[in-house]
Structures are given as structure tokens and as C-alpha cells.
Design a protein around this motif. Structure first.
Motif, PDB file in Angstrom:
ATOM      1  N   SER B 130       3.507 -42.226   5.601  1.00  0.00           N
ATOM      2  CA  SER B 130       4.711 -42.781   6.221  1.00  0.00           C
ATOM      3  C   SER B 130       5.013 -42.071   7.536  1.00  0.00           C
ATOM      4  N   ALA B 131       4.756 -40.760   7.575  1.00  0.00           N
ATOM      5  CA  ALA B 131       4.981 -40.033   8.821  1.00  0.00           C
ATOM      6  C   ALA B 131       4.009 -40.497   9.884  1.00  0.00           C
ATOM      7  N   LEU B 132       2.798 -40.829   9.437  1.00  0.00           N
ATOM      8  CA  LEU B 132       1.789 -41.308  10.379  1.00  0.00           C
ATOM      9  C   LEU B 132       2.237 -42.624  11.009  1.00  0.00           C
ATOM     10  N   LYS B 133       2.737 -43.524  10.173  1.00  0.00           N
ATOM     11  CA  LYS B 133       3.182 -44.814  10.683  1.00  0.00           C
ATOM     12  C   LYS B 133       4.326 -44.621  11.680  1.00  0.00           C
ATOM     13  N   GLU B 134       5.200 -43.688  11.340  1.00  0.00           N
ATOM     14  CA  GLU B 134       6.326 -43.407  12.225  1.00  0.00           C
ATOM     15  C   GLU B 134       5.847 -42.891  13.585  1.00  0.00           C
ATOM     16  N   ARG B 135       4.856 -41.979  13.518  1.00  0.00           N
ATOM     17  CA  ARG B 135       4.321 -41.401  14.742  1.00  0.00           C
ATOM     18  C   ARG B 135       3.647 -42.479  15.605  1.00  0.00           C
ATOM     19  N   VAL B 136       2.887 -43.372  14.950  1.00  0.00           N
ATOM     20  CA  VAL B 136       2.210 -44.444  15.683  1.00  0.00           C
ATOM     21  C   VAL B 136       3.242 -45.329  16.379  1.00  0.00           C
ATOM     22  N   GLU B 137       4.315 -45.652  15.650  1.00  0.00           N
ATOM     23  CA  GLU B 137       5.357 -46.482  16.257  1.00  0.00           C
ATOM     24  C   GLU B 137       6.009 -45.758  17.429  1.00  0.00           C
ATOM     25  N   GLU B 138       6.174 -44.448  17.244  1.00  0.00           N
ATOM     26  CA  GLU B 138       6.798 -43.669  18.308  1.00  0.00           C
ATOM     27  C   GLU B 138       5.960 -43.686  19.585  1.00  0.00           C
ATOM     28  N   VAL B 139       4.647 -43.430  19.449  1.00  0.00           N
ATOM     29  CA  VAL B 139       3.832 -43.397  20.668  1.00  0.00           C
ATOM     30  C   VAL B 139       3.676 -44.784  21.278  1.00  0.00           C
ATOM     31  N   LEU B 140       3.643 -45.812  20.436  1.00  0.00           N
ATOM     32  CA  LEU B 140       3.558 -47.161  20.996  1.00  0.00           C
ATOM     33  C   LEU B 140       4.793 -47.458  21.837  1.00  0.00           C
ATOM     34  N   THR B 141       5.954 -47.018  21.349  1.00  0.00           N
ATOM     35  CA  THR B 141       7.183 -47.225  22.119  1.00  0.00           C
ATOM     36  C   THR B 141       7.134 -46.420  23.412  1.00  0.00           C
ATOM     37  N   GLN B 142       6.585 -45.210  23.314  1.00  0.00           N
ATOM     38  CA  GLN B 142       6.505 -44.374  24.514  1.00  0.00           C
ATOM     39  C   GLN B 142       5.668 -45.007  25.619  1.00  0.00           C
ATOM     40  N   VAL B 143       4.642 -45.758  25.245  1.00  0.00           N
ATOM     41  CA  VAL B 143       3.812 -46.378  26.274  1.00  0.00           C
ATOM     42  C   VAL B 143       4.294 -47.782  26.636  1.00  0.00           C
ATOM     43  N   GLY B 144       5.449 -48.171  26.098  1.00  0.00           N
ATOM     44  CA  GLY B 144       6.030 -49.448  26.503  1.00  0.00           C
ATOM     45  C   GLY B 144       5.527 -50.645  25.726  1.00  0.00           C
ATOM     46  N   LEU B 145       5.033 -50.420  24.508  1.00  0.00           N
ATOM     47  CA  LEU B 145       4.656 -51.554  23.664  1.00  0.00           C
ATOM     48  C   LEU B 145       5.641 -51.653  22.505  1.00  0.00           C
ATOM     49  N   LEU B 146       5.680 -52.812  21.882  1.00  0.00           N
ATOM     50  CA  LEU B 146       6.576 -52.976  20.744  1.00  0.00           C
ATOM     51  C   LEU B 146       5.907 -52.430  19.492  1.00  0.00           C
ATOM     52  N   PRO B 147       6.697 -51.846  18.576  1.00  0.00           N
ATOM     53  CA  PRO B 147       6.108 -51.317  17.333  1.00  0.00           C
ATOM     54  C   PRO B 147       5.369 -52.392  16.536  1.00  0.00           C
ATOM     55  N   GLU B 148       5.734 -53.654  16.743  1.00  0.00           N
ATOM     56  CA  GLU B 148       5.051 -54.747  16.021  1.00  0.00           C
ATOM     57  C   GLU B 148       3.572 -54.824  16.368  1.00  0.00           C
ATOM     58  N   ALA B 149       3.181 -54.217  17.474  1.00  0.00           N
ATOM     59  CA  ALA B 149       1.780 -54.265  17.899  1.00  0.00           C
ATOM     60  C   ALA B 149       0.850 -53.684  16.843  1.00  0.00           C
ATOM     61  N   ILE B 150       1.388 -52.842  15.962  1.00  0.00           N
ATOM     62  CA  ILE B 150       0.591 -52.176  14.928  1.00  0.00           C
ATOM     63  C   ILE B 150      -0.334 -53.127  14.187  1.00  0.00           C
ATOM     64  N   ALA B 151       0.164 -54.298  13.849  1.00  0.00           N
ATOM     65  CA  ALA B 151      -0.604 -55.199  12.997  1.00  0.00           C
ATOM     66  C   ALA B 151      -1.530 -56.115  13.788  1.00  0.00           C
ATOM     67  N   ARG B 152      -1.538 -55.976  15.103  1.00  0.00           N
ATOM     68  CA  ARG B 152      -2.350 -56.916  15.891  1.00  0.00           C
ATOM     69  C   ARG B 152      -3.683 -56.290  16.296  1.00  0.00           C
ATOM     70  N   TYR B 153      -4.571 -57.139  16.816  1.00  0.00           N
ATOM     71  CA  TYR B 153      -5.898 -56.687  17.222  1.00  0.00           C
ATOM     72  C   TYR B 153      -5.977 -56.562  18.752  1.00  0.00           C
ATOM     73  N   PRO B 154      -6.901 -55.723  19.232  1.00  0.00           N
ATOM     74  CA  PRO B 154      -6.990 -55.519  20.692  1.00  0.00           C
ATOM     75  C   PRO B 154      -7.146 -56.813  21.494  1.00  0.00           C
ATOM     76  N   HIS B 155      -7.861 -57.818  20.965  1.00  0.00           N
ATOM     77  CA  HIS B 155      -8.107 -59.013  21.772  1.00  0.00           C
ATOM     78  C   HIS B 155      -6.826 -59.788  22.080  1.00  0.00           C
ATOM     79  N   GLU B 156      -5.772 -59.469  21.360  1.00  0.00           N
ATOM     80  CA  GLU B 156      -4.518 -60.184  21.615  1.00  0.00           C
ATOM     81  C   GLU B 156      -3.766 -59.606  22.812  1.00  0.00           C
ATOM     82  N   PHE B 157      -4.325 -58.551  23.413  1.00  0.00           N
ATOM     83  CA  PHE B 157      -3.622 -57.892  24.516  1.00  0.00           C
ATOM     84  C   PHE B 157      -4.376 -58.042  25.826  1.00  0.00           C
ATOM     85  N   SER B 158      -3.640 -57.971  26.914  1.00  0.00           N
ATOM     86  CA  SER B 158      -4.265 -58.035  28.235  1.00  0.00           C
ATOM     87  C   SER B 158      -4.821 -56.660  28.593  1.00  0.00           C
TER      88      SER B 158
END
Lengths: 327, 322
Positions: B130-158
Motif C-alpha cells: 500500500s505504501a508503494l502504491k501511495e509512493r507511485v501516485e505521489e511521484v506521478l502527481t509530481q511529474v504532472g500526471l494523474l494518479p489514474e495513469a497507474i492502470a494504463r499502458y505506455p501506448h496510451e500516452f504521447s
């Protein structure tokens, strides 16, 4: 400065539309692009990835990936001949002879299992009917044209034996071997180092000066445009949104997108506190809204921008823009 | 905390060139990195500039321990990393991360973004699920992505968003040094600015140290405090970024600046800055490695290799002209 372009029209593109028919809908990659090119002139087609600049180039050569892609409308007149009504057999006589193209990556645009001599000779043999010694001599001559040292030895080399810069020169030699009227260069220097890029651009400019060739330069780098082009057409979401002479575009860019692109260029001369960046991404071309496609990212958007696409307005002679702000 | 985070002394990497399929004989050495010294200060960006084949990527691989050095010393926080035991080594590997040039090939297309970003943490086994998931969400937010990105695949992004994912991955294990290997050169000009601004912001906010590898001078000038110019495995000029960019001394540095394209059509350049290409590393020229391309080459340049000397305070150059 460059000498004035000749007045003779070489290429006229009128309302070109190239669509891709996919499972997810129709992608309008090129949607009503018109431009013309005079002899000796160089035109820069500028825009971000996915704006349709490469598909425009492929459409000129009728090399749009089949079967998904189709040119659904428009006219392409090269030296007075309509290309879109030509058969595939007739097109083969046009490609490489009247109009040719340099692609971005010299690692993939040369065949690794054939010697340079064969690959350079292929187009010459096909279009000029040379054989044997005369073919070999001609191939040597075109390698010399692009300043490849020891061309005789190079004709016997394979692509992997050469550096990236040399390989891109070979690609240039193939494209130039039949003295085409129009050369399309699609980001030819993105994979090269800065010093090699400068050498290559100088080479293209010198060759153009000595021949009557016209050049279409596809790039997202305004530095290359500043260095190479007489006129600029800025593309966004499959349409040309601003066009004009290179000085006009750099001195008084009118479309907010052009302004943003120019502002995002990092100057070598100084160090800004913070970089200007265009927020957001280019829109998906599947289902574009009816209005201006730049609406979402535009800093000067108004309500009417969302509803209708702006018509082309001339802001000064030869400089026109598609933006409601300019109306 | 020490002022120096990373220190390289006499760092060398020589690759053997072999002949024969079964009984391989060494017929020569490619000196990819040939005795370089530099220091990277805490919270600063150090820029390494040079053409392809100059050894900048090999240097970064030595730091990331993806290659073993031939000779020299690398110190991290004052300790020699080659003397690390396995625990210290693991900690070092977690705190030194990398962002690569092409976000299309540096992200596994079959992994979800959450797994990609969480992988360095999972390998180091430091956090609960659970701490890992929290950390991943935190860094995703830090780089300006939404935490929902977790469940998506790289090809869905520019491309730009993918580079953000790569940056998030490098941040995840609370890293201290990030090697940025051409982080923006595969991106569109408009997206480059976004990513560079993001990197600057992250550096300020998190106190990160960057080792930036690039051939685009404008990028390096904007991002780095200290700059080293490399040519065929050696540093030929080094100093404060502003000093080097206003007073380049080495003819190679000057040529690199000259090769940078003008930012306005009125400043077009007619001559080409440099003739020739980088010398064949298997058969390097004698004396100064740059002399075959140098316009100021003198007889001494052919005979003797110049050493790095301090020309101005903090500004060193290896050239017989000075």
C-alpha cells in the motif's frame, strides 16, 4: 541572404485531403492543404509530430500507406502535370526523377544487405537507363556531388561501414541522382550531431544554389527554418494555419500557435529564467471539433473560435493566417 | 552533507576489439572514456556535451554501474563505490537513476504505468504494497500526471507524457542523482520546454542532482551549472556554464557553438563550422585528438597531447593555444 526564387511555378497543391480510414474512425491527417512552390524556392513545413507534415510529403509522392490511407481530394500539379490522375506505372517515372525525398533516419532508409553502389545506381539505372561502366561513373559522380571522400571505394562499402553523417549523404546522393525538380527533406538532420547537421544543411544549400531544384523542408525546428527556408507554412492538426516569407513569420508571427512555437525555441545566445511552453497536446485527429483545432491550447481563445473554423486572412502581402484574431 | 555528491578521478573505460570467432584475440582497444576527472555538486546540474562517440554515454553507464571501469575512481558522497558491499551497493543503485532519450523504447509496452514506476521500489523491497502504491501516485502527481495513469499502458500516452512517466520512475526510489541521457532530444520543440521546466522544478523542490548528457547546447546551457565538453573520450574544456558559453576557449567548443543553428533568419551562416568527422577511435591521430579538424592546428598539436589547464578561475581547457 539567398537569391530570389525564380518565378516559375514548379508545384501546386490545391486543397489536398489525405484521410486514414481506421477501426476507430476517419483520421483527417491532411485536411485541405494548399501551397505552391516556385523554382529554386525552399519552403519549410513546420509543426509538431502528428500535424500532418509527413503525410503531406508522402501524398506528393503518392506513397500514403495503403489501404488505410487514401488521398480523398485535391489536386497536385507538378510541372503542369496532374499527379493524382496518374497510374501507378506512370508515378514510378515521377518518383526519384521529378520529385524525390530524403527521410529522417539514414539507419533505416538504406538497405543493410546491399552495397552503396547498387543502392545509388538503382535510381540512375531506372530513370536514365545507364548500364555498366557509365552507370558506375555516374554513381561515383553523385557521391562526389555530396562531398563523400573516396567515392570509388565507398561504392563498394555497405551502409554499416559508414558513419551516420556519411550515410545521410548517401541518401541525399540517391535523392539527387536524377536532378529532381523538387526535393522533399523530411527532418533529414534530426538523427545527426550538431556539427554534422551544419555540414549537411550547407551541402543542401550549395546544391540547391547550383541547380534549379526546389526544396520542401519538413521540420519542427525553427533553427533549421531560419537557416534554410525562403517561405514557411505552419501546420496544425492537418491544416496550414499560417504562411508567409521566413522574415515575416519570424518578425511578426500572427497565429497564436506560431507565436507559441517560436517562443518555445531555446536561444543559444542567452539563458531565460523560465522557458515558455505550450500547455496540453495536439488534439486527436479522430474527431476534431468544428471550430479551431488549437482552441484548447490557445491563450487568446474566444467563443467563436470553438464554433467555426476561421478562413484564411491576408495580414500583409504573401503572409496569411487562419485565426479569428486576425479577422 | 558533503558539498560533492559525485566525484570521478581518472575514470577510464577501454573496450577490447577482438578478432576471430572461437579463439578471440584482442587486436586493439577503443578508449571510450580515457581518464576523465569531474565533480558534481549537491543539488546542481552537471552537463556533459559532445558529439556521438565522444564517450558521454559510456561515462553515464560507468556511473550507473552498467559497465565496469577499466581504471579510476568514482566516489559517491565521499565513499568509493567500488569498495561498496552488497547492501551499500543496493542502496547506491536505488539512489542513482536514469532517464533515457527515447521514451518509446525505455518503457516496457506490456507493463502498466504503475508497475513501471513502482519497479525500482519493488526491486529494493523497501515499501509495503500500500505504501508503494501511495509512493507511485505521489511521484506521478509530481511529474504532472494523474494518479489514474497507474492502470494504463505506455501506448496510451504521447511522447511528452511518456517522458514524464520515465521521470516518475527515476524519482520513485527517493533517488538523489539522476542521469539524464538526452532527455528531450526525441521530443517536439514545444514539448521540450514543458519537460525542461518540469525537471528544473523537481530539482528545486526535491534537491535533486542531475548529470545531463546532451548534444544540444541550448538545452545544456539552460539546465546546467557546470559543463564539460568531451571529445573522443577526454574532457577538453570544463567550467561554469555561463563562463563557457560566453568565453569558449577550445576550438572544438567554439565550433560546437558555431554549429548551433541561428534563432533568426537574419543571422544565417554561410560557412560550415567544422570539416570532417570524429576520428576513428581504433586508430586515433597522434597528439591532440582534435588537430585534424582544427583550424588553428600547429606542429606541436600533432606531436604532443595537451593537458587540462586552468585558464581562468574554475575554467579549464586542454589546448596548446593557451
Amino acid at each position: 541572404m539567398k537569391q530570389m526564387a525564380d518565378d516559375r511555378l514548379v508545384l501546386e497543391v490545391d486543397d489536398l485531403k489525405t484521410y486514414f480510414f481506421t477501426r476507430w474512425g476517419v483520421v483527417k491527417a491532411v485536411d485541405g492543404v494548399s501551397f505552391s512552390l516556385r523554382q529554386k524556392e525552399s519552403l519549410g513545413l513546420v509543426g509538431e509530430s502528428g500535424c500532418g507534415k509527413s503525410v503531406t510529403a508522402l501524398s506528393l509522392l503518392r506513397l500514403v500507406p495503403q489501404p488505410a490511407g487514401r488521398i480523398v481530394g485535391g489536386k497536385i500539379r507538378l510541372l503542369g502535370e496532374e499527379l493524382l490522375s496518374k497510374s501507378e506505372r506512370e508515378m514510378r517515372k515521377v518518383r526519384g526523377r521529378l520529385i524525390s525525398m530524403i527521410l529522417q533516419d539514414p539507419m533505416t532508409s538504406l538497405n543493410p544487405v546491399f552495397r552503396i553502389g547498387f543502392q545509388v545506381g538503382e535510381a540512375i539505372q531506372m530513370h536514365q537507363g545507364l548500364r555498366g561502366k557509365s552507370l558506375w561513373d555516374k554513381a561515383k559522380e553523385v557521391l562526389r556531388l555530396v562531398n563523400i571522400p573516396a567515392p570509388e571505394a565507398r561504392l563498394r562499402s555497405y551502409p554499416h561501414e559508414m558513419s551516420g553523417g556519411m550515410r545521410q549523404r548517401v541518401v541525399g546522393a540517391i535523392a539527387l541522382s536524377c536532378q529532381p525538380a523538387v526535393l522533399i527533406a523530411d527532418e533529414p538532420t534530426t538523427s545527426l550531431d550538431v556539427t554534422i547537421q551544419a555540414q549537411y544543411l550547407k551541402l543542401l544549400r550549395d546544391i540547391q544554389r547550383e541547380s534549379s531544384m526546389s526544396l520542401i523542408f519538413i521540420t519542427h525546428d525553427f533553427g533549421i527554418v531560419a537557416q534554410m527556408c525562403d517561405r514557411v507554412a505552419v501546420m496544425y492538426a492537418g491544416k496550414i494555419v499560417e504562411r508567409g516569407s521566413v522574415l515575416e513569420i519570424f518578425d511578426c508571427p500572427t497565429h497564436p500557435y506560431t507565436q507559441a512555437l517560436l517562443a518555445a525555441v531555446l536561444p543559444v545566445e542567452g539563458r531565460p529564467k523560465r522557458l515558455f511552453s505550450i500547455e496540453g497536446q495536439p488534439p486527436s485527429l479522430h474527431d476534431l471539433p468544428p471550430g479551431c483545432p488549437f482552441y484548447e491550447r490557445c491563450i487568446r481563445r474566444r467563443d467563436r473560435c470553438r464554433e467555426n473554423y476561421p478562413a484564411e486572412v491576408e495580414v500583409s502581402p504573401g503572409h496569411s493566417v487562419n485565426c479569428w484574431e486576425a479577422v | 552533507m558533503l558539498p560533492l555528491l559525485l566525484e570521478a578521478v581518472g575514470l577510464k573505460k577501454h573496450f577490447p576489439v577482438t578478432e576471430g570467432l572461437v579463439y578471440q584475440r584482442v587486436v586493439g582497444w577503443i578508449k571510450a572514456v580515457d581518464g576523465i576527472d569531474f565533480t558534481v555538486k549537491h543539488g546542481e546540474t552537471f552537463g556533459l556535451v559532445g558529439e556521438s562517440g565522444c564517450g558521454k554515454t559510456t561515462t553515464s553507464k560507468l556511473i550507473l554501474l552498467l559497465e565496469t571501469k577499466t581504471a579510476g575512481t568514482l566516489r559517491f558522497d565521499g565513499a568509493d563505490i567500488h569498495g561498496f558491499n552488497s547492501t551499500a551497493l543496493k542502496r547506491y543503485r536505488a539512489s542513482v537513476q536514469a532517464v533515457f532519450q527515447d521514451p518509446y523504447s525505455s518503457l516496457n509496452p506490456r507493463m502498466r504505468v504503475g508497475d513501471i514506476v513502482g519497479e525500482p521500489l519493488r526491486i529494493n523491497n523497501v515499501l509495503s504494497a500500500s505504501a508503494l502504491k501511495e509512493r507511485v501516485e505521489e511521484v506521478l502527481t509530481q511529474v504532472g500526471l494523474l494518479p489514474e495513469a497507474i492502470a494504463r499502458y505506455p501506448h496510451e500516452f504521447s511522447g511528452g507524457q511518456r517522458q514524464r512517466i520515465a521521470i516518475a520512475r527515476s524519482l520513485a526510489p527517493y533517488s538523489r542523482l539522476i542521469v539524464l541521457d538526452e532527455p528531450v532530444s526525441a521530443l517536439d520543440v514545444s514539448i521540450r520546454a514543458q519537460i525542461m521546466n518540469l525537471l528544473q522544478d523537481l530539482q528545486q523542490k526535491l534537491g535533486l542532482t542531475f548529470l545531463l548528457i546532451a548534444h544540444n547546447l541550448a538545452t545544456v546551457r539552460y539546465m546546467s551549472k557546470q559543463v564539460a565538453i568531451m571529445y573522443t573520450g577526454k574532457i577538453v574544456e570544463m567550467g561554469e556554464s555561463d563562463e563557457i558559453f560566453t568565453h569558449p576557449l577550445h576550438p572544438y567548443t567554439q565550433a560546437l557553438f558555431y554549429a548551433a543553428l541561428p534563432s533568426h533568419p537574419r543571422h544565417r551562416r554561410e560557412e560550415s563550422p567544422l570539416i570532417g568527422e570524429v576520428p576513428n577511435p581504433l586508430n586515433p591521430p597522434p597528439g591532440c585528438l582534435f588537430h585534424p579538424r582544427c583550424v588553428y592546428a600547429k606542429p606541436v598539436c600533432r606531436a604532443e597531447e595537451p593537458l587540462l589547464r586552468e585558464e581562468a578561475p574554475g575554467h579549464t581547457v586542454a589546448c596548446h593555444l593557451y
